[in-house]
Design a protein around this motif. Structure first.
Motif, PDB file in Angstrom:
ATOM      1  N   THR A  85       3.173  20.778   1.091  1.00 58.94           N
ATOM      2  CA  THR A  85       3.969  19.626   0.665  1.00 58.94           C
ATOM      3  C   THR A  85       3.684  18.435   1.565  1.00 58.94           C
ATOM      4  O   THR A  85       3.740  18.537   2.795  1.00 58.94           O
ATOM      5  N   LEU A  86       3.360  17.316   0.944  1.00 60.04           N
ATOM      6  CA  LEU A  86       3.160  16.047   1.649  1.00 60.04           C
ATOM      7  C   LEU A  86       4.164  15.037   1.103  1.00 60.04           C
ATOM      8  O   LEU A  86       4.982  15.361   0.242  1.00 60.04           O
ATOM      9  N   GLN A  87       4.070  13.833   1.582  1.00 60.93           N
ATOM     10  CA  GLN A  87       4.921  12.758   1.084  1.00 60.93           C
ATOM     11  C   GLN A  87       4.092  11.508   0.855  1.00 60.93           C
ATOM     12  O   GLN A  87       3.060  11.296   1.515  1.00 60.93           O
ATOM     13  N   ILE A  92      -2.490  10.004   6.275  1.00 62.09           N
ATOM     14  CA  ILE A  92      -3.697  10.808   6.074  1.00 62.09           C
ATOM     15  C   ILE A  92      -4.734   9.970   5.348  1.00 62.09           C
ATOM     16  O   ILE A  92      -5.902   9.903   5.726  1.00 62.09           O
ATOM     17  N   THR A  93      -4.287   9.325   4.278  1.00 63.21           N
ATOM     18  CA  THR A  93      -5.104   8.374   3.528  1.00 63.21           C
ATOM     19  C   THR A  93      -4.144   7.424   2.829  1.00 63.21           C
ATOM     20  O   THR A  93      -2.921   7.612   2.868  1.00 63.21           O
ATOM     21  N   TYR A  94      -4.687   6.395   2.200  1.00 61.69           N
ATOM     22  CA  TYR A  94      -3.817   5.416   1.543  1.00 61.69           C
ATOM     23  C   TYR A  94      -4.546   4.757   0.391  1.00 61.69           C
ATOM     24  O   TYR A  94      -5.769   4.844   0.261  1.00 61.69           O
ATOM     25  N   GLN A  95      -3.758   4.097  -0.471  1.00 60.13           N
ATOM     26  CA  GLN A  95      -4.304   3.321  -1.579  1.00 60.13           C
ATOM     27  C   GLN A  95      -3.552   1.998  -1.670  1.00 60.13           C
ATOM     28  O   GLN A  95      -2.329   1.941  -1.483  1.00 60.13           O
ATOM     29  N   TRP A 132       0.838  -1.199   0.000  1.00 58.60           N
ATOM     30  CA  TRP A 132       0.000   0.000   0.000  1.00 58.60           C
ATOM     31  C   TRP A 132       0.873   1.250   0.000  1.00 58.60           C
ATOM     32  O   TRP A 132       2.051   1.205   0.350  1.00 58.60           O
ATOM     33  N   ILE A 133       0.280   2.344  -0.461  1.00 59.31           N
ATOM     34  CA  ILE A 133       0.983   3.619  -0.497  1.00 59.31           C
ATOM     35  C   ILE A 133       0.264   4.596   0.418  1.00 59.31           C
ATOM     36  O   ILE A 133      -0.945   4.815   0.285  1.00 59.31           O
ATOM     37  N   ALA A 134       1.019   5.147   1.359  1.00 58.74           N
ATOM     38  CA  ALA A 134       0.457   6.061   2.353  1.00 58.74           C
ATOM     39  C   ALA A 134       0.736   7.502   1.959  1.00 58.74           C
ATOM     40  O   ALA A 134       1.833   7.823   1.484  1.00 58.74           O
ATOM     41  N   LEU A 135      -0.228   8.364   2.150  1.00 63.11           N
ATOM     42  CA  LEU A 135      -0.062   9.810   2.006  1.00 63.11           C
ATOM     43  C   LEU A 135       0.115  10.361   3.415  1.00 63.11           C
ATOM     44  O   LEU A 135      -0.759  10.176   4.273  1.00 63.11           O
ATOM     45  N   VAL A 136       1.252  11.019   3.681  1.00 68.60           N
ATOM     46  CA  VAL A 136       1.593  11.417   5.051  1.00 68.60           C
ATOM     47  C   VAL A 136       2.110  12.853   5.079  1.00 68.60           C
ATOM     48  O   VAL A 136       2.520  13.413   4.052  1.00 68.60           O
ATOM     49  N   GLN A 137       2.117  13.448   6.278  1.00 73.05           N
ATOM     50  CA  GLN A 137       2.774  14.734   6.488  1.00 73.05           C
ATOM     51  C   GLN A 137       4.286  14.527   6.402  1.00 73.05           C
ATOM     52  O   GLN A 137       4.791  13.423   6.590  1.00 73.05           O
ATOM     53  N   THR A 138       5.025  15.597   6.139  1.00 71.52           N
ATOM     54  CA  THR A 138       6.473  15.469   5.962  1.00 71.52           C
ATOM     55  C   THR A 138       7.197  15.107   7.251  1.00 71.52           C
ATOM     56  O   THR A 138       8.311  14.593   7.209  1.00 71.52           O
ATOM     57  N   ASN A 139       6.579  15.351   8.398  1.00 69.13           N
ATOM     58  CA  ASN A 139       7.228  15.027   9.676  1.00 69.13           C
ATOM     59  C   ASN A 139       6.771  13.683  10.239  1.00 69.13           C
ATOM     60  O   ASN A 139       6.877  13.447  11.441  1.00 69.13           O
ATOM     61  N   TRP A 140       6.281  12.806   9.376  1.00 72.81           N
ATOM     62  CA  TRP A 140       5.816  11.494   9.827  1.00 72.81           C
ATOM     63  C   TRP A 140       6.981  10.661  10.366  1.00 72.81           C
ATOM     64  O   TRP A 140       8.135  10.810   9.945  1.00 72.81           O
ATOM     65  N   THR A 141       6.694   9.772  11.275  1.00 74.87           N
ATOM     66  CA  THR A 141       7.689   8.801  11.748  1.00 74.87           C
ATOM     67  C   THR A 141       7.189   7.362  11.631  1.00 74.87           C
ATOM     68  O   THR A 141       7.998   6.436  11.612  1.00 74.87           O
TER      69      THR A 141
END
Length: 592
Positions: free
Chosen positions: A567-569, A542-545, A526-535
């Motif tokens: 900017t997200l990652q 935030i969401t995923y596919q 799966w691919i996660a959409l995250v904030q840049t400061n994720w750990t």
């Protein structure tokens, strides 16, 4: 002198050399002067070449190592203080590549974890894994730039408290593949008290023998290229308490190392066999009156000791069987060798760990008896022994030591210099002289030569110290910065096709990625959409596919757009590799 004269800056010594040089030139004929100029020119050229080689070596050296910061702290049921925090405990002033933080006697198991997470999220680290057992914990972080090369993450724990029923004592571990090496890191808390040396030894062996993993390259702790062991090991200084305290007060605490139980047990072969430790230069780390730097003044009056330690073990010294094949030369047919080509992941587990014709393939290396060793030495000296037989037995020895040798198989890998193909040989090829002869004939036709593995396993301690500024517990934290040898010049298994994607509000986000041939994938990727400061992708997405099976693209719907410009990652999370393995930035463009 000439350089100094040209720059216009020279002292009395330079003036003397200048005058001497000019007088020598005056006395020389033109031929000698020309020769001198040629010699100087040649030396200058050699100097430039040496500088270039030094520069290349420096780049190559940097590609052969990274730093691991290991820390252990018996917190004594305390929480991080507002003033000191956790930054010194993590070695951030040295910008380590990987950070391991171990805690014992936690009152609040979330307090230290959260404090570490907050600090490292601002420094470009992500959490590799956390493992908690009762009041013991280990958490591993790594820089995000290493994310594509850190995989096959697993955790384990072993309870040794109250006969193995309670987790107040024991060990927690995290293991993973990092570039071309396998790494396991343990944080443990062994039994207390001066007279419990044998129990501590037994707990060490229980942890070593009970923790197993799914990775065929390192199914057991002792299979890993690097095994790091930290924690409150509780080994004491077995000496008169008053004399111990006096030695510390006089600054002669290093004289007490001879009474250290851990070193004594290592020398006796009772525990931590093969483990190394950096030179201890700091005073004993236990036991203090909390809030002070004063050793125990309570009624128990414990003897100061080096309870808190960091050790490491390198997989046995081994020479890999690595062979460079000169493809396309001679009369060899590369197609015939392609049938033998395979990767390490293709190794089977069919062969049992037994000894066949002197080829030990057991999970643990067995020591040779003196009689057997003497017999082999005598055989080595036999003049009638053929060179082929010597090579066969040399290869057999190498197979037992090779780092690409799987402990549960009887096979070793002959790797090409370019890394484009591997050739598998079985122990039977070496155990049987006739089969070995045929094998060597095949390899000889391809002009095979033995070369040494470039990126060898090695550990260089940068520092090893206690943090005396931490006063809330009766222990002082102990930290070590280790430099680990490994090949960091590798291609990622999975990578996004761009380092940065643009996502306009109202549009879908289409991500594309490339998968290296042979890389393990799954419909559970799966691919996660995250904030840049994720750990941690599991906590901070935030969401995923899901990644469609057999596809190299994934689309996020338009309504998943954050709406604002930011900017997200995106992070590709691999199920089979048990890790996030690819990362890219996403520039979100909001409505104007």
């Amino acid at each position: 002198a000439v350089v100094s004269t040209q720059s216009g800056h020279y002292g009395r010594g330079d003036k003397f050399l200048k005058v001497l040089f000019l007088r020598l030139v005056q006395k020389m004929n033109s031929t000698v002067v020309v020769l001198a100029i040629l010699v100087v020119g040649f030396c200058s050229l050699k100097y430039e070449r040496v500088k270039t080689r030094i520069s290349q070596s420096a780049v190559e050296y940097n590609a052969m190592s990274l730093t691991l910061h290991v820390s252990t702290f018996n917190t004594g049921d305390t929480i991080p203080t507002d003033g000191l925090g956790v930054a010194p405990f993590l070695g951030l002033e040295h910008d380590p590549d990987v950070i391991s933080a171990g805690f014992e006697e936690l009152g609040d198991t979330d307090a230290w974890e959260d404090a570490v997470d907050v600090v490292l999220s601002k420094r470009g680290y992500y959490r590799v894994k956390l493992e908690t057992m009762s009041i013991m914990q280990i958490v591993i972080f790594a820089k995000k730039k290493h994310l594509p090369f850190l995989s096959h993450i697993e955790t384990e724990y072993t309870k040794t408290g109250f006969g193995g029923t309670y987790g107040n004592k024991g060990g927690t571990s995290v293991r993973f593949r990092l570039y071309d090496k396998t790494v396991a890191i343990i944080n443990s808390h062994l039994s207390a008290h001066m007279d419990q040396v044998q129990l501590r030894d037994e707990e060490y062996w229980n942890i070593m023998s009970e923790q197993d993993f799914q990775d065929p390259l390192s199914a057991h702790l002792y299979d890993h290229d690097y095994l790091i062991w930290s924690g409150d090991l509780n080994y004491r200084i077995e000496h008169v308490n008053a004399q111990v305290r006096q030695s510390i007060a006089e600054g002669k605490h290093l004289d007490l190392l001879q009474y250290d139980q851990l070193r004594q047990e290592q020398l006796a072969g009772h525990a931590f066999i093969g483990f190394h430790e950096a030179a201890i230069t700091f005073p004993p780390t236990y036991k203090f009156d909390p809030g002070t730097d004063i050793y125990d003044t309570s009624e128990k009056n414990r003897t100061p000791s080096w309870c808190d330690r960091v050790l490491w073990r390198i997989k046995e010294e081994r020479e890999e069987i690595v062979r460079a094949l000169n493809w396309g030369s001679g009369d060899g047919d590369s197609d015939s060798l392609d049938s033998l080509s395979m990767s390490l992941s293709d190794l089977s587990d069919d062969a049992a760990g037994v000894e066949v014709d002197g080829l030990c393939v057991s999970k643990q290396t067995k020591k040779k008896t003196k009689k057997k060793k003497k017999k082999e030495e005598e055989e080595e000296d036999l003049s009638e022994e053929s060179s082929l037989e010597k090579l066969r037995r040399q290869t057999a020895s190498l197979m037992k030591k090779t780092a690409v040798y799987a402990s549960t198989t009887g096979s070793a890998i002959l790797r090409t210099a370019t890394g484009t193909a591997d050739i598998k040989i079985h122990r039977a090829d070496v155990a049987d002289p006739e089969r070995f002869k045929n094998l060597m004939s095949t390899l000889e036709r391809e002009k095979v030569s033995i070369v040494k593995e470039k990126y060898e396993s090695r550990v260089r301690p940068v520092y090893y110290k206690s943090l005396v500024e931490y006063k809330q517990s009766d222990h002082k934290p102990v930290v070590a910065l280790l430099e680990l040898g490994m090949n960091t010049n590798l291609e990622p298994s999975i990578a996004f096709t761009k380092e940065e994607f643009t996502w306009n509000s109202g549009d879908k986000l289409e991500l594309s990625f490339k998968i290296k041939q042979g890389a393990p994938t799954s419909s559970w990727d799966w691919i996660a959409l995250v904030q840049t400061n994720w750990t941690d992708t599991n906590k901070h997405y935030i969401t995923y596919q899901w990644v469609p099976s057999g596809k190299n693209t994934v689309k996020f719907p338009w309504d998943a757009h954050p709406g604002a410009t930011k900017t997200l990652q995106v992070v590709y999370c691999s199920s089979k590799m048990s890790a996030p393995v690819a990362i890219a930035d996403v520039t979100c463009i909001g409505f104007k």
